[in-house]
Every structure is written in C-alpha cells, then in structure tokens.
Write a protein that holds these residues in place. Structure first.
Motif, PDB file in Angstrom:
ATOM      1  N   VAL A  63       6.396   4.176  -2.953  1.00 13.86           N
ATOM      2  CA  VAL A  63       5.222   3.939  -1.360  1.00 13.86           C
ATOM      3  C   VAL A  63       3.611   3.638  -2.128  1.00 13.86           C
ATOM      4  O   VAL A  63       3.523   4.431  -3.294  1.00 13.86           O
ATOM      5  CB  VAL A  63       5.064   4.986  -0.947  1.00 13.86           C
ATOM      6  CG1 VAL A  63       4.543   5.300   0.377  1.00 13.86           C
ATOM      7  CG2 VAL A  63       7.038   5.167  -0.417  1.00 13.86           C
ATOM      8  N   THR A  64       2.830   2.855  -1.856  1.00 10.31           N
ATOM      9  CA  THR A  64       2.332   2.110  -2.782  1.00 10.31           C
ATOM     10  C   THR A  64       0.730   2.233  -1.832  1.00 10.31           C
ATOM     11  O   THR A  64       1.116   2.384  -0.981  1.00 10.31           O
ATOM     12  CB  THR A  64       1.713   1.056  -3.237  1.00 10.31           C
ATOM     13  OG1 THR A  64       1.943  -0.180  -1.941  1.00 10.31           O
ATOM     14  CG2 THR A  64       2.845   0.270  -3.877  1.00 10.31           C
ATOM     15  N   VAL A  65       0.239   3.621  -2.310  1.00 11.10           N
ATOM     16  CA  VAL A  65      -1.031   4.407  -1.431  1.00 11.10           C
ATOM     17  C   VAL A  65      -2.740   3.728  -2.680  1.00 11.10           C
ATOM     18  O   VAL A  65      -2.910   4.850  -2.201  1.00 11.10           O
ATOM     19  CB  VAL A  65      -1.411   5.371  -0.992  1.00 11.10           C
ATOM     20  CG1 VAL A  65      -0.826   5.319  -0.319  1.00 11.10           C
ATOM     21  CG2 VAL A  65      -0.151   6.311  -2.391  1.00 11.10           C
ATOM     22  N   THR A  66      -2.794   2.663  -2.647  1.00 11.14           N
ATOM     23  CA  THR A  66      -3.846   2.771  -3.557  1.00 11.14           C
ATOM     24  C   THR A  66      -4.944   1.704  -3.243  1.00 11.14           C
ATOM     25  O   THR A  66      -6.167   1.785  -3.792  1.00 11.14           O
ATOM     26  CB  THR A  66      -3.441   1.951  -4.980  1.00 11.14           C
ATOM     27  OG1 THR A  66      -3.633   0.766  -5.345  1.00 11.14           O
ATOM     28  CG2 THR A  66      -2.557   2.171  -5.514  1.00 11.14           C
ATOM     29  N   GLY A  67      -5.002   1.147  -2.434  1.00 10.31           N
ATOM     30  CA  GLY A  67      -6.229   0.494  -2.239  1.00 10.31           C
ATOM     31  C   GLY A  67      -6.358  -0.813  -2.927  1.00 10.31           C
ATOM     32  O   GLY A  67      -7.143  -1.441  -2.695  1.00 10.31           O
ATOM     33  N   ASN A  68      -6.124  -1.279  -3.753  1.00 16.26           N
ATOM     34  CA  ASN A  68      -5.923  -1.916  -5.025  1.00 16.26           C
ATOM     35  C   ASN A  68      -4.494  -3.084  -4.702  1.00 16.26           C
ATOM     36  O   ASN A  68      -3.569  -2.812  -4.217  1.00 16.26           O
ATOM     37  CB  ASN A  68      -6.414  -1.531  -5.942  1.00 16.26           C
ATOM     38  CG  ASN A  68      -6.727  -2.526  -7.158  1.00 16.26           C
ATOM     39  OD1 ASN A  68      -6.787  -4.016  -6.893  1.00 16.26           O
ATOM     40  ND2 ASN A  68      -7.311  -2.074  -8.582  1.00 16.26           N
ATOM     41  N   ARG A  69      -5.147  -4.326  -5.468  1.00 11.31           N
ATOM     42  CA  ARG A  69      -3.805  -5.402  -5.097  1.00 11.31           C
ATOM     43  C   ARG A  69      -2.399  -5.980  -6.667  1.00 11.31           C
ATOM     44  O   ARG A  69      -3.331  -5.019  -7.196  1.00 11.31           O
ATOM     45  CB  ARG A  69      -5.018  -6.540  -5.579  1.00 11.31           C
ATOM     46  CG  ARG A  69      -5.505  -6.984  -7.136  1.00 11.31           C
ATOM     47  CD  ARG A  69      -5.394  -8.899  -6.572  1.00 11.31           C
ATOM     48  NE  ARG A  69      -4.600  -9.316  -6.041  1.00 11.31           N
ATOM     49  CZ  ARG A  69      -4.698 -10.987  -5.869  1.00 11.31           C
ATOM     50  NH1 ARG A  69      -5.953 -11.319  -5.417  1.00 11.31           N
ATOM     51  NH2 ARG A  69      -4.281 -11.437  -5.775  1.00 11.31           N
TER      52      ARG A  69
END
Length: 423
Positions: free
Chosen positions: A272-278
C-alpha cells in the motif's frame, strides 16, 4: 443569476437518482456534526449570492457536503477529483437536489478534464479542491477566472504540497485553507479513515485474507500510520518503508519492521503506497517481488506505482476480477494491481466511513466560511485552519457522542497564565 442544475448538468443517467438519494440519506443520518453546521448555515446564509465550485471524490458523503454549502445560500457546482471514484447514482440525485454536476464514472481522460473545466466555467467565487487540480487549472489555463475568486479550501496532502510549491514561487493568486493540516483532519481522517477504508477496498476487491500476510506500507505519515495500524489489527506482519529518519524510528517504536523498499519488495504480499510522491514502487522492485504480490495505492494520483515500468516487464496484462489487473511477467510470475493504481479506498470502495468524513467535511464547510470572511486580509497564501474551528468540530463531535469533558477553573487558568505562580 442562479444556475439551473437540471438544464446545465452533465451526468451519466438521471434514472439512477433514487438509489443516489438513498445513499445520501444514509450518510446524512450518520453525520451529526455536519447536520449542526447545516442548521447554522440555513440560519446565517454565509454564502448567499455566491457561486462555489467543488472538486472532490464524488460519492454520498461529498454530496451531502455540497448540500450543506448550498443550504448556506451558495449556487453549488461539483465535479469529480478522480475518474474512478465518481458514483453515477449520487451525481443524478444531486442534480435533483439543485446542485449542478459535471461528472461521470470512468470518463476518458479528455472528457474528465473537460468536465472539470465545465465546473469552472460557472465562474466561482469560492472553491473546494482535492489534490490541487482546480487551483492548477486556474493558475495555468483559466487565469481569466482568478479575479473573481476569493479563495478556497484544500482537502489532501498532495494538494497542500502543490499549493505550497505555488506559494513558495510567489505565484499563488488567492488564499487556500489547508484543511488537510487541521488536527481534526490528519488525526482522524488520515489515520482512522484511511486505515479502515484502504482495507475495505482491498478486501472487497480481492476477497483474500489479510491475516498472516506481510503488508508493506510505503510511507509513515498519518495515512501510513492508519494503514499500518489496521493491517496489524487484521493479523498481518507489517513492514514500513520510509525516507524520513524520524518517521522510520517512530514506525520501529510502534512495533513495525522498517527496511528499504528493495528489501521489502522481496517479502511483501500486499503493498500500500501512501507517500504523495511518484515511482515509490518501480522496475527494480518488480524484479524481486513474490509471485502473486498485490499492489495498491492510497495516494491521490496514480503515479506512486510505476505502471509503465510494470507493463514493460510484462508479456500480458488482463483483468482477472473487477478492479484487479494481472501483469504476467516474462519469467512467469504474476503481479496484481488494484484499481489501476488509483486510490484503492475510493476507486474500489466507498471511501472513508461517514462518521469520519463528518468531521472532515465540517472543517471544509467552516473553512470555506472563514476564507469568505477573511480573504481580503489573507492574500495569496496557504492558510491554516484556525484552532477555534478545529476545536469547534471536536466539541460538536463529543456532543454527538454524549461525551463531556472538563473545563479549567478560574484559578487553574490564572495559574497557567502566570510565570511565577508556582507556589
């Protein structure tokens, strides 16, 4: 002149309105804080004669926010902030309730952009944004509309990042209130809302067990904290990846394994990605992932999981279940991507629980009133939600739960206010 919602709106199918009304009625019955604010707005009419354009994930809870702003006297127009989170029945119901809607589920990219532009063509005085798309369009393609705009409120971490970049360049042309940074937003919405809704989306979509699996949470901000907490509660082994040393120590102290993404990629079952980055999950990570690894994103844009690099490593891509694409790699492994890498909690679920969004959307409504009252003094900057509004929402929430708290006595307040009252 008031906009005729039924004549102007663009939605998929007005025949879906009855089901949409049921959804809106259900959430409104579970949003007591916003109901209290609606009563106040109906009395005070803070937006009388003004036009408000909203870009948010267009589902039932958002629809009720739009109705609350309309109850305050505004002429409200709404569009979606993500093509897969729009619910067509809710859109139809909103039109019947007098809100102008430009939104459809899963439009082509060009149509999605055109609908957002239509929402701005109404020449709003105030905006509510999610991810900074409205603000970006206004500062690039539709600068002609800026003189009319008093300001607005921003919902997400991603949006705040974009706004602060504009502010740093001295290019932000009107005030935007950072609702995402308010206590009642990041402490509750980002943490408890994201934590629950992410696994609502994953579990509904995959119909697989979480317990016993290794869940990799990419990013340990408030959203990441919530996702990790819920994964642990469901019985998962949780791994956190971070670039921030302080957050990494916090994750470690919270009982989670911490490691670089290249190592986490080897052991993860669900990501699960939750960073706001690419590109936080990319080619080098796909090369070492387990067969059957499941990828999901809970950040605003579908850039956190690098899809072009995943496709380049694959011999075939097919839809194996609604909102699940199987990428068959050249060595025979399968990697599964949920909801096209868009927000899994909204694209594959109903988003945050109603009681959580009750507090967030109460903040949105109050922040919009605040910026309308103070826009001349705020200028072109990113403004914080005033603490008294944060506290107002919290107190209304406690009242709705039947919970009371203490207050300082006069003597206690005097003691705290004095620098030498230690005796």
């Amino acid at each position: 002149m008031s906009i005729d919602a039924k004549q102007t709106s663009i939605v998929a199918d007005m025949a879906l309105a009855p089901e949409g009304h049921l959804k809106i009625d259900w959430v409104s019955a579970h949003m007591p804080v916003l109901n209290r604010i609606r009563e106040q707005f109906e009395k005070d009419q803070p937006f009388k004669g003004l036009k408000v354009t909203i870009a948010l994930h267009l589902e039932a809870k958002t629809a009720y926010l739009a109705k609350v702003v309309k109850a305050g006297g505004a002429d409200v127009t709404i569009t979606g902030s993500n093509p897969l989170s729009t619910q067509d029945d809710v859109c139809a119901a909103l039109v019947e309730d007098g809100v102008t809607v430009f939104a459809k589920y899963n439009p082509e990219p060009a149509e999605y952009k055109a609908l957002m532009l239509k929402a701005l063509d109404t020449k709003p005085d105030l905006i509510i944004d999610d991810g900074g798309d409205l603000v970006t369009i206004l500062h690039s393609e539709r600068q002609d509309l800026i003189p009319n705009i008093r300001g607005g409120a921003e919902e997400t971490t991603t949006g705040i990042i974009r706004l602060k970049a504009l502010e740093k360049e001295g290019a932000l042309q009107f005030p935007m209130v950072a609702v995402n940074d308010a206590f009642c937003k990041h402490l509750f919405d980002n943490r408890y809302g994201t934590g629950q809704s992410v696994f609502d989306g994953i579990n509904r979509t995959t119909n697989l067990v979480v317990s016993g699996k290794t869940v990799v949470v990419v990013g340990y901000g408030w959203c990441g904290k919530g996702v990790a907490m819920r994964a642990k509660g469901l019985g998962a082994n949780v791994v956190v990846t971070e670039i921030d040393a302080i957050k990494a120590v916090e994750a470690y102290m919270d009982g989670f394994a911490v490691m670089p993404m290249i190592d986490a990629a080897k052991v993860g079952d669900i990501f699960v990605t939750v960073t706001g980055n690419r590109d936080v999950i990319r080619g080098e990570h796909y090369e070492v992932m387990k067969n059957g690894a499941i990828l999901s994103n809970a950040g605003h844009f579908d850039v956190e999981v690098n899809k072009p690099e995943l496709e380049a490593l694959s011999t075939n891509v097919r839809t194996v279940r609604k909102n699940i694409e199987e990428y068959k790699l050249k060595d025979g492994r399968s990697i599964y991507l949920l909801a096209e890498g868009r927000l899994v909690n909204l694209a594959a679920g109903d988003g945050h629980p109603a009681e959580i969004m009750d507090m967030t959307f109460a903040l949105q409504a109050l922040a919009l009133r605040f910026v309308n009252e103070q826009y001349e003094s705020l200028g072109g900057k990113v403004a914080n939600v005033p603490y008294h509004l944060d506290e107002q929402v919290a107190r209304l929430k406690l009242e709705s739960l039947g919970i009371g708290i203490d207050a300082l006595t006069a003597e206690q307040q005097s003691y705290l206010d004095s620098w030498n009252a230690h005796e």
